[in-house]
Design a protein around this motif. Structure first.
Motif, PDB file in Angstrom:
ATOM      1  N   ASP A 137       0.837  -1.210   0.000  1.00 28.61           N
ATOM      2  CA  ASP A 137       0.000   0.000   0.000  1.00 28.61           C
ATOM      3  C   ASP A 137       0.869   1.257   0.000  1.00 28.61           C
ATOM      4  O   ASP A 137       0.533   2.263  -0.619  1.00 28.61           O
ATOM      5  N   ALA A 138       1.990   1.195   0.727  1.00 26.84           N
ATOM      6  CA  ALA A 138       2.878   2.360   0.794  1.00 26.84           C
ATOM      7  C   ALA A 138       3.495   2.637  -0.583  1.00 26.84           C
ATOM      8  O   ALA A 138       3.549   3.791  -1.029  1.00 26.84           O
ATOM      9  N   TYR A 139       3.926   1.579  -1.286  1.00 20.51           N
ATOM     10  CA  TYR A 139       4.487   1.778  -2.639  1.00 20.51           C
ATOM     11  C   TYR A 139       3.436   2.418  -3.548  1.00 20.51           C
ATOM     12  O   TYR A 139       3.733   3.334  -4.312  1.00 20.51           O
ATOM     13  N   ALA A 140       2.198   1.921  -3.452  1.00 15.01           N
ATOM     14  CA  ALA A 140       1.126   2.432  -4.320  1.00 15.01           C
ATOM     15  C   ALA A 140       0.880   3.908  -4.029  1.00 15.01           C
ATOM     16  O   ALA A 140       0.660   4.710  -4.943  1.00 15.01           O
ATOM     17  N   ALA A 141       0.967   4.282  -2.731  1.00 16.54           N
ATOM     18  CA  ALA A 141       0.708   5.674  -2.349  1.00 16.54           C
ATOM     19  C   ALA A 141       1.770   6.612  -2.916  1.00 16.54           C
ATOM     20  O   ALA A 141       1.498   7.806  -3.129  1.00 16.54           O
TER      21      ALA A 141
END
Ligand code: AMP
Length: 429
Positions: free
Chosen positions: A129-133
């Motif tokens: 999720d952090a990479y996507a953000a």
């Protein structure tokens, strides 16, 4: 009074040094203390993060007051354990210490109470999720590991690849341990930094003298971040208007917010600020005094610290008791070669006894220990050489002169502590 001080760094040496001067204090213990503290207090070897061990010690010694230096015992709930037993202690509760112990807790607190803080993009408990953000943020972006990470949990990334690399190391490889299980992403702020510390009993508060620390290892703010290479305090560090803005836009909303959340905050509160073009903005809270800021603050105290801290533990702080010596102070930290990376310990320190007692210079020990009749290095930050004076220059001169006489193998220090002073006061204007 018999006092127990928890911690073993330069901050705790400064506290012990000041407490020892109080005519009320007849006995001081320090857990674990260090080579310098041993001259003023009885040092007890125990882990300052181990609440059960500290409860057992206090049961044995029955201190009239316990003063907590570092964050770990606070985040682990030491004050809750002492207060349950009606033992006087200075420091916030486990819940209140979450302001430092969890960046996400602290961010949610700031947003809930509309206290100026950097824009939050989001908080994440999965790396995916952090990479996507990262696709949706503006650059540079600031990544913060949620938990206590010994100063290694914040990363300012200018590029997506650097951000990904940090997130991978922290969240997937667990480089920072449990502190890196969750992260948040926030906007990067620009400006000069300022630390603002207060002492509060949960109702009343008293600001301490303003200070500034120097985090980077080399002169000119070059090189990696450290725990702090030095600090100074000066009366003109905080122009009147800026002080007013900090008090009304940040400090008072914070205290009101704590009260509204049902948190009675007793102890020192450290507010790390960025002085941006649109005003002061909170970077972080710490639930204790700064190190090495404390080493610059304590010598300016013109009051009985034991009396004032006792008042705080009883919930009866009288802010007018906190009187300060006018002028300035400075603390220059002497480090082991290689710090903040790998460094050796056990190096003999020369020149400590030759410090001229009349120069007003005080040397606070951080990473030192007694070995035989001498003192040897025992950490990255080894000593904090400190003085006060009517002006910053007047405080700097004896400090740097004393530093010349102190030697240990690999010793490193910054030669420009206080040099950014004019830039900071300009930012405050
Ligand atoms: P913190 O532990 O949150 O204070 O972060 C440590 C350091 O990272 C601060 O002293 C700042 O130098 C830097 N920092 C933290 N947050 C930000 C931000 N939003 N923008 C720019 N720098 C930051």
């Amino acid at each position: 009074m018999k006092l127990l001080v928890i911690g073993g760094g330069g901050r705790e040496h400064a506290l012990v040094w000041k407490l020892k001067q109080s005519p009320r204090v007849e006995k001081l213990w320090c857990v674990p203390g260090n080579g310098g503290i041993a001259a003023q207090a009885e040092c007890i070897a125990a882990d300052p993060g181990d609440v059960a061990a500290l409860v057992a010690l206090a049961e044995k010694f029955c201190p009239d007051l316990t003063v907590v230096g570092p964050e770990l015992p606070l985040v682990n709930g030491l004050t809750d354990a002492f207060r349950q037993r009606a033992w006087p202690i200075v420091g916030p509760s486990k819940l209140a210490a979450q302001l430092e112990g969890s960046k996400i807790f602290s961010k949610e607190f700031l947003l809930r109470h509309k206290i100026p803080t950097a824009k939050l993009y989001g908080s994440y408990d999965s790396a995916k999720d952090a990479y996507a953000a990262l696709e949706r943020v503006a650059w540079p972006v600031v990544i913060k590991a949620d938990g206590l990470c010994a100063g290694k949990g914040v990363f300012l990334a200018s590029r997506q690849s650097d951000a990904k690399d940090f997130i991978e190391r922290v969240m997937e490889q667990g480089e920072l341990g449990a502190g890196g299980k969750r992260i948040l992403l926030e906007a990067a702020l620009e400006g000069e930094e300022l630390s603002f510390m207060i002492l509060t009993d949960g109702e009343r508060y008293a600001p301490l003298v303003p200070t500034r620390d120097h985090k980077r290892v080399f002169d000119g703010n070059e090189g990696p971040n450290t725990g702090g290479m030095g600090a100074y305090s000066s009366d003109d560090l905080l122009p009147h208007q800026l002080r007013e803005a900090i008090v009304s836009n940040i400090l008072e909303p914070t205290l009101r917010g704590l009260a509204a959340d049902g948190i009675r905050y007793q102890g020192f509160l450290y507010i790390g600020l960025m002085l941006t073009k649109s005003g002061p903005v909170v970077l972080e809270f710490n639930c204790r005094l700064g190190d090495p800021e404390t080493q610059a603050i304590v010598p300016r105290m013109d009051f009985d610290l034991a009396e004032v801290l006792s008042d705080v533990a009883e919930g009866k702080l009288q802010p007018s008791k906190l009187k300060w010596k006018p002028g300035a102070s400075v603390c220059v930290v002497l480090c082991s070669g290689g710090y903040p990376g790998k460094f050796a310990t056990g190096k003999p320190i020369d020149g400590l006894t030759a410090i001229n007692q009349n120069s007003g210079v005080v040397v606070f020990h951080a990473g030192t220990r007694l070995q035989g009749s001498g003192i040897v290095t025992n950490g990255g930050r080894v000593l904090g050489v400190t003085a006060i004076g009517p002006s910053l220059d007047a405080a700097l001169a004896p400090v740097y002169s004393a530093v010349k006489g102190i030697k240990f193998d690999g010793m490193h220090f910054r030669k420009d502590i206080g040099a950014s002073h004019s830039k900071l006061t300009a930012a405050g204007d």
